[in-house]
Motif scaffolding. Sequence first.
Motif, PDB file in Angstrom:
ATOM      1  N   ILE A 235       0.852  -1.200   0.000  1.00  0.00           N
ATOM      2  CA  ILE A 235       0.000   0.000   0.000  1.00  0.00           C
ATOM      3  C   ILE A 235       0.887   1.249   0.000  1.00  0.00           C
ATOM      4  O   ILE A 235       0.671   2.187  -0.780  1.00  0.00           O
ATOM      5  CB  ILE A 235      -0.946  -0.016   1.234  1.00  0.00           C
ATOM      6  N   ALA A 236       1.910   1.254   0.862  1.00  0.00           N
ATOM      7  CA  ALA A 236       2.804   2.424   0.958  1.00  0.00           C
ATOM      8  C   ALA A 236       3.478   2.689  -0.388  1.00  0.00           C
ATOM      9  O   ALA A 236       3.602   3.837  -0.814  1.00  0.00           O
ATOM     10  CB  ALA A 236       3.848   2.197   2.056  1.00  0.00           C
ATOM     11  N   ASP A 237       3.866   1.603  -1.073  1.00  0.00           N
ATOM     12  CA  ASP A 237       4.500   1.751  -2.391  1.00  0.00           C
ATOM     13  C   ASP A 237       3.563   2.403  -3.402  1.00  0.00           C
ATOM     14  O   ASP A 237       4.012   3.078  -4.328  1.00  0.00           O
ATOM     15  CB  ASP A 237       4.873   0.368  -2.950  1.00  0.00           C
ATOM     16  N   ALA A 238       2.247   2.163  -3.238  1.00  0.00           N
ATOM     17  CA  ALA A 238       1.284   2.602  -4.250  1.00  0.00           C
ATOM     18  C   ALA A 238       0.700   3.989  -3.971  1.00  0.00           C
ATOM     19  O   ALA A 238       0.016   4.560  -4.826  1.00  0.00           O
ATOM     20  CB  ALA A 238       0.143   1.578  -4.343  1.00  0.00           C
ATOM     21  N   LEU A 239       0.952   4.538  -2.770  1.00  0.00           N
ATOM     22  CA  LEU A 239       0.265   5.782  -2.379  1.00  0.00           C
ATOM     23  C   LEU A 239       0.582   6.947  -3.307  1.00  0.00           C
ATOM     24  O   LEU A 239      -0.307   7.726  -3.673  1.00  0.00           O
ATOM     25  CB  LEU A 239       0.650   6.144  -0.941  1.00  0.00           C
ATOM     26  N   ASP A 240       1.852   7.019  -3.690  1.00  0.00           N
ATOM     27  CA  ASP A 240       2.281   8.108  -4.550  1.00  0.00           C
ATOM     28  C   ASP A 240       1.599   7.937  -5.905  1.00  0.00           C
ATOM     29  O   ASP A 240       1.817   6.937  -6.566  1.00  0.00           O
ATOM     30  CB  ASP A 240       3.815   7.996  -4.696  1.00  0.00           C
ATOM     31  N   GLY A 241       0.744   8.843  -6.283  1.00  0.00           N
ATOM     32  CA  GLY A 241       0.092   8.725  -7.581  1.00  0.00           C
ATOM     33  C   GLY A 241      -1.227   7.984  -7.543  1.00  0.00           C
ATOM     34  O   GLY A 241      -1.756   7.613  -8.589  1.00  0.00           O
ATOM     35  N   ASP A 242      -1.757   7.690  -6.362  1.00  0.00           N
ATOM     36  CA  ASP A 242      -3.073   7.036  -6.281  1.00  0.00           C
ATOM     37  C   ASP A 242      -3.956   7.796  -5.285  1.00  0.00           C
ATOM     38  O   ASP A 242      -4.114   7.402  -4.129  1.00  0.00           O
ATOM     39  CB  ASP A 242      -2.907   5.575  -5.853  1.00  0.00           C
ATOM     40  N   PRO A 243      -4.537   8.931  -5.745  1.00  0.00           N
ATOM     41  CA  PRO A 243      -5.308   9.761  -4.811  1.00  0.00           C
ATOM     42  C   PRO A 243      -6.503   9.027  -4.199  1.00  0.00           C
ATOM     43  O   PRO A 243      -6.871   9.290  -3.044  1.00  0.00           O
ATOM     44  CB  PRO A 243      -5.787  10.938  -5.671  1.00  0.00           C
ATOM     45  N   ALA A 244      -7.072   8.071  -4.938  1.00  0.00           N
ATOM     46  CA  ALA A 244      -8.229   7.343  -4.393  1.00  0.00           C
ATOM     47  C   ALA A 244      -7.794   6.493  -3.194  1.00  0.00           C
ATOM     48  O   ALA A 244      -8.506   6.407  -2.177  1.00  0.00           O
ATOM     49  CB  ALA A 244      -8.849   6.450  -5.467  1.00  0.00           C
ATOM     50  N   LEU A 245      -6.609   5.906  -3.291  1.00  0.00           N
ATOM     51  CA  LEU A 245      -6.090   5.092  -2.185  1.00  0.00           C
ATOM     52  C   LEU A 245      -5.786   5.989  -0.979  1.00  0.00           C
ATOM     53  O   LEU A 245      -6.134   5.664   0.162  1.00  0.00           O
ATOM     54  CB  LEU A 245      -4.820   4.359  -2.642  1.00  0.00           C
ATOM     55  N   VAL A 246      -5.164   7.140  -1.258  1.00  0.00           N
ATOM     56  CA  VAL A 246      -4.851   8.079  -0.170  1.00  0.00           C
ATOM     57  C   VAL A 246      -6.135   8.491   0.538  1.00  0.00           C
ATOM     58  O   VAL A 246      -6.223   8.472   1.775  1.00  0.00           O
ATOM     59  CB  VAL A 246      -4.115   9.334  -0.723  1.00  0.00           C
ATOM     60  N   ARG A 247      -7.171   8.816  -0.246  1.00  0.00           N
ATOM     61  CA  ARG A 247      -8.445   9.239   0.352  1.00  0.00           C
ATOM     62  C   ARG A 247      -9.046   8.114   1.192  1.00  0.00           C
ATOM     63  O   ARG A 247      -9.502   8.313   2.316  1.00  0.00           O
ATOM     64  CB  ARG A 247      -9.415   9.681  -0.753  1.00  0.00           C
ATOM     65  N   ALA A 248      -9.034   6.906   0.633  1.00  0.00           N
ATOM     66  CA  ALA A 248      -9.651   5.773   1.334  1.00  0.00           C
ATOM     67  C   ALA A 248      -8.969   5.556   2.692  1.00  0.00           C
ATOM     68  O   ALA A 248      -9.643   5.361   3.714  1.00  0.00           O
ATOM     69  CB  ALA A 248      -9.540   4.508   0.482  1.00  0.00           C
ATOM     70  N   LEU A 249      -7.645   5.626   2.715  1.00  0.00           N
ATOM     71  CA  LEU A 249      -6.939   5.409   3.986  1.00  0.00           C
ATOM     72  C   LEU A 249      -7.170   6.571   4.942  1.00  0.00           C
ATOM     73  O   LEU A 249      -7.335   6.383   6.147  1.00  0.00           O
ATOM     74  CB  LEU A 249      -5.437   5.238   3.755  1.00  0.00           C
ATOM     75  N   SER A 250      -7.182   7.802   4.398  1.00  0.00           N
ATOM     76  CA  SER A 250      -7.368   8.982   5.267  1.00  0.00           C
ATOM     77  C   SER A 250      -8.713   8.931   5.969  1.00  0.00           C
ATOM     78  O   SER A 250      -8.846   9.385   7.096  1.00  0.00           O
ATOM     79  CB  SER A 250      -7.333  10.290   4.482  1.00  0.00           C
ATOM     80  N   GLU A 251      -9.709   8.379   5.261  1.00  0.00           N
ATOM     81  CA  GLU A 251     -11.066   8.396   5.825  1.00  0.00           C
ATOM     82  C   GLU A 251     -11.354   7.219   6.730  1.00  0.00           C
ATOM     83  O   GLU A 251     -12.369   7.194   7.424  1.00  0.00           O
ATOM     84  CB  GLU A 251     -12.089   8.465   4.677  1.00  0.00           C
TER      85      GLU A 251
END
Length: 489
Positions: A235-251
């Motif tokens: 997941i950490a590897d994919a965060l850069d460039g995946d705003p949907a993933l960032v949003r999902a984790l933030s929420e």
Amino acid sequence: MTALFPALKDPTDRLALSFGAETLTYEELGRAAGALAVRIEGAGRVAVWATPTSRTAVAVVAALLAGVPVIPVNPRTGERELAHILGDSAPGAVLAGADDVLPAALAALPRVDVDVHGQGPAAEAGAPDDPESPALIVYTSGTTGPPKGVVLSHRAVAASLDALEEAWAWTADDVLVHALPLFHVHGLILGILGPLRRGGSVRHLGSFSVEGVARELGAGGGTMLFGVPTMYHRIADALDGDPALVRALSEARLLVSGSAALPVHDHERIAAATGRTVVERYGMTETLMNTSVPVGSPPRPGSVGLPLRGVELRLVEEDGTELAAYDGESVGEIQVKGPNLFSAYLNRPDATAAAFDGGWFRTGDMAVREPDGYVRIVGRKATDLIKSGGYKIGAGEIENALLDHPAVAEAAVTGEPDPDLGERIVAWVVAADTEKPPTAEELADHVAGLLAPHKRPRTVHFLGALPRNDMGKLLKKALPAALAESGRG
Ligand code: MCA
Ligand code: AMP
């Protein structure tokens, strides 16, 4: 004790389980598990073909309701490991889906098909007459020999899940997302029985993918994520460039990692990108959960937090002296006591007795305690235990499997650091015919077929001889130098 699944008492149409398109409400789960429970009453013990599907969840809930101990079986277990598990645990039947193709050793048992849409009388909530009665027998590797069956009581399961309710403020409103296998404590007890005990729901991804996590935590409505460090690393590897993933984790309300240490670097990458900290908890098949960083407390990357409610934890020096220090540097073995502990290793009174020190369970994990009581794991007593992808694997069982290959004369197995898996299994092999060594792939397939695919070596080094001392004892620490000297490294 209270019933294991209070939400099955007066079941509603709230969602209990979802595995992709397959969903079950509490009412449906109660009926399916209730119908199955009636069919397996008095079956002795049952093996459950633990695919990552709703069948496994229904089968395990049914067995717990019926008071029948469950042996979850990894559907990829190789022939030798499966023969050992079945011989040791002697199940009276196997529960599987009607279209599951079972290996011969399991197909020889009476088979009960799991119908997730079964229509039985509404299930009882599952309060055993005796809380000490065995609920599950989960197989776990040791340094040597075949895996041991860890007998877990209804008391231990309930106590551990309820302590987590408090530490994580875990409620019926939580929707847990995960992709863990369902034949170990993490995925099955925490990841399926946990939400069901709370009356909440679980969305299982079937198999792990970063996209699946983003989908189910985000629009899918998930509030919590459970994973092993390898999953958080990906997941950490994919965060850069995946705003949907960032949003999902933030929420998400809560991100939990366990089964192995989550490297500080991955903690930091996730926190920097999402503003969320991953909470680590520390457990073991034999103890269920021991410690956790409490929800809402300041971030503590690298720490597994405080003992959970009811868990007593001490650090003990090599000579058996209890460490009094809370200084962040005195290292001792973690020993624990509490209602979360297992009952015994099945058929192994010797191993059970050896695992305890006057009522304290010896975990084999080495740790320090900070002045405020937070526990930091710094290593492991046994170098022959490998944690790869969150799976515990004994070097000895892989060495024995390798030695059974006709092209192998000598074999040693070690765990090497790996950024993705935490540790990677490395085999050091002397070929029977050094002119014609087997291929690495052949050896990996051999181990996967006898034991399980996650136990296969990821790297194989061939040597002319293994380094040994004058007594003939293998010197594992000298293996890299021996390889360099051989000119093959
Ligand atoms: C590969 N495969 C093979 C072979 N090579 N099959 C047969 N023979 C071979 N030679 C298959 C695999 O079965 C799999 O199939 C696919 O190829 C990829 O496998 P693998 O490379 O092993 O997967 P990975 O990428 O390394 O998996 C990473 C993972 C996994 C998803 C993180 O390690 C995992 O699920 N870990 C969770 C471990 C866990 O739950 N531990 C809890 C125990 P396919 O692709 O079809 O699947 S610890 C515990 O319970 C305590 C209490 C605690 O504290 O939590
Ligand atoms: P298992 O025998 O598969 O149940 O694995 C239990 C072992 O996993 C423990 O003895 C620890 O070595 C390790 N473990 C579990 N959770 C953590 C964690 N959060 N940090 C470090 N190691 C862990």
